[in-house]
Design a protein around this motif. Structure first.
Motif, mmCIF file in Angstrom:
data_model
loop_
_atom_site.group_PDB
_atom_site.id
_atom_site.type_symbol
_atom_site.label_atom_id
_atom_site.label_comp_id
_atom_site.label_asym_id
_atom_site.label_seq_id
_atom_site.Cartn_x
_atom_site.Cartn_y
_atom_site.Cartn_z
ATOM 1 N N TYR A 1 46.543 28.805 10.112
ATOM 2 C CA TYR A 1 47.348 29.906 10.659
ATOM 3 C C TYR A 1 48.659 29.368 11.242
ATOM 4 N N LYS B 1 42.458 27.766 12.290
ATOM 5 C CA LYS B 1 43.503 27.791 13.314
ATOM 6 C C LYS B 1 44.696 26.941 12.887
ATOM 7 N N GLU C 1 43.065 40.001 10.371
ATOM 8 C CA GLU C 1 44.104 40.333 11.346
ATOM 9 C C GLU C 1 44.750 39.093 11.950
ATOM 10 N N LYS C 2 43.995 37.984 12.020
ATOM 11 C CA LYS C 2 44.515 36.778 12.674
ATOM 12 C C LYS C 2 45.616 36.099 11.862
#
Length: 504
Positions: free
Chosen positions: A354, A351, A374-375
């Protein structure tokens, strides 16, 4: 008979047989004569019963003394007879072929072709083919084609169909001009087709195969080139400065780049500044210096305000790139963020990574297949690099390239690929070859120690101060072997005094 005519136009092939041919994708006359044999059988010289050896496939001549006997074992009919020579007896057996009895007449001489076996103290030939001496002598030493066929379709029927079609004098028009055939010493196409099915001898078979191999590769490469030219080149949507930024970085390197490295880097930089999106393969042996080319290309991208990403096939290699790129950014005084994403990272770590990608449009991003999840949302991704192309499928490469707005594509491979073969395998890519090894680079040494690397081998590597060494321990099997592999990996690290253990 035309090439596009149905195979049912061949005498003896009806709807049922045509259905069997359809199982091997043969529908037309063209399909039939383009279906080549998988191997060839050469009929041996005729022997007498006393000359046969167990296990050989032989042609044995002999006279039938008595009418063959048909026995019934349960529901199976077995036809049995024998021939003799110099006191040695060869038993001949046919299963479920009672009509054979009417084909063999007492006093007649025949040639039996099949495999000789030794059973219960006697020599036996099961299911042998039967020929008259005259017919066999005409076939002797000929190469008989053998085809890969579905159940229900015999090799004999295939031979009959091929012969029927190949009786035509000229089936194909040879598209290669005479001067080109003479230059490459190639035979005429119709001759090659007939000889590949029914060769006169081994020499003509080799000649026919040479022509057909040439045609297959030529047409394949021609089609690739056609597809490459037909494919509309994608416009380059990124604007890169033409300055000396990369040259300044090269001057700060503690070593000198080889001419091959400089040439490949120049081609990459020129592509990224051209009117169209780059599609390039860099091929070079391990240790030829492809990684520094990738780093400089990614640094050039970051300098122009865009993101770049490199996808490695393993986590070990991804972390190696991450540490190497961080170190080089420090050496060069570059303030570009280097971000790592791998599958083994925790959800919290991913996280944060990203978010860093969203916050830094000039980031150098490194990872494994996790980069195509996809994230992961990129910001202005301009360059995509895949390391070791053969570990990624075409679909994965497409997904990765679609993560940006038509990013430049750079593929790196250490697999030694001859240039002609590279054109075939990577027909859609331009090719750069790094064919020089950096100066003072020591040759790579490999040591295989089975499941346990002997301790006495470690000093061999420790003597070479300043060199990098790596060990691979098999952790692929569960249970105790995995635990043993882990212990062996850590033992190696301790033996090398400075080292880290990684799992992939």
């Amino acid at each position: 008979m035309r090439l596009n005519s149905s195979i049912k136009e061949v005498k003896g092939i009806g709807d049922k047989t045509a259905g069997l041919f359809l199982k091997i994708n043969i529908e037309t006359i063209r399909d039939l004569i383009s279906y080549f044999p998988r191997t060839y059988v050469q009929f041996p010289e005729i022997k007498h019963p006393d000359e046969v050896v167990e296990g050989e496939t032989a042609a044995v001549i002999g006279q039938i003394r008595q009418t063959p006997v048909v026995k019934r074992v349960r529901s199976m009919q077995i036809t049995v007879t024998s021939i003799t020579g110099m006191g040695k007896r060869l038993e001949l057996v046919w299963f479920r072929l009672p009509y054979i009895k009417n084909s063999l007449h007492p006093g007649g001489t025949y040639v039996f072709y099949g495999k000789v076996q030794h059973k219960n103290g006697r020599f036996v030939m099961e299911q042998p083919a039967i020929y008259t001496p005259e017919k066999y002598e005409a076939m002797e030493h000929l190469l008989l084609p053998v085809y890969t066929l579905p159940k229900g379709l015999s090799n004999q029927l295939m031979l009959k169909a091929e012969r029927s079609v190949l009786e035509e004098e000229h089936l194909f028009r040879d598209y290669l001009p005479t001067e080109l055939r003479e230059k490459h010493q190639l035979c005429e196409y119709n001759y090659a087709i007939k000889q590949i099915h029914f060769p006169d001898d081994m020499e003509t078979l080799i000649e026919a195969r040479k022509r057909l191999v040439f045609d297959e590769l030529f047409l394949f490469i021609l089609n690739l080139q056609y597809q490459k030219e037909k494919k509309e080149k994608e416009k380059n949507q990124f604007s890169f400065q033409s300055d000396d930024f990369v040259e300044q970085l090269i001057e700060k390197l503690p070593y000198k780049l080889t001419n091959a490295q400089l040439r490949a880097l120049s081609e990459v930089r020129a592509d990224m500044r051209s009117d169209y999106v780059m599609q390039r393969l860099i091929q070079g042996d391990v240790g030829s210096g492809k990684t520094i080319i990738a780093f400089l290309a990614m640094a050039d991208t970051a300098h122009n305000g865009c993101q770049s990403a490199i996808m490695a096939p393993t986590e070990v290699l991804a972390r190696q790139h991450y540490e190497s790129f961080q170190s080089m950014c420090e050496i060069f005084g570059l303030d570009f963020p280097v971000i790592l994403i791998t599958g083994s990272m925790t959800a919290k770590q991913k996280k944060l990574a990203y978010q860093e990608i969203l916050d830094h449009p000039d980031a150098l991003i490194i990872g494994t297949h996790a980069l195509i999840q996809e994230k992961v949302i990129y910001q202005n991704l301009a360059l995509v690099i895949t390391d070791e192309q053969h570990r990624f499928g075409v679909k994965q490469r497409e997904i990765f390239s679609e993560k940006g707005t038509k990013p430049h594509i750079l593929v790196m491979s250490a697999t030694p690929i001859p240039r002609t073969l590279a054109i075939i395998l990577y027909g859609d890519l331009d090719i750069s070859v790094v064919d020089e090894v950096p100066a003072k680079r020591l040759p790579i040494k490999k040591l295989c120690g089975g499941h346990q690397i002997p301790s006495e081998s470690v000093p061999v590597y420790r003597k070479r101060g300043g060199c990098r060494s790596s060990g691979v321990c098999d952790l692929s099997v569960g249970g105790r072997k995995r635990e043993h592999g882990g212990r062996e990996c850590h033992r190696l690290c301790e033996a090398f005094e400075r080292g880290t253990a990684g799992y992939d």
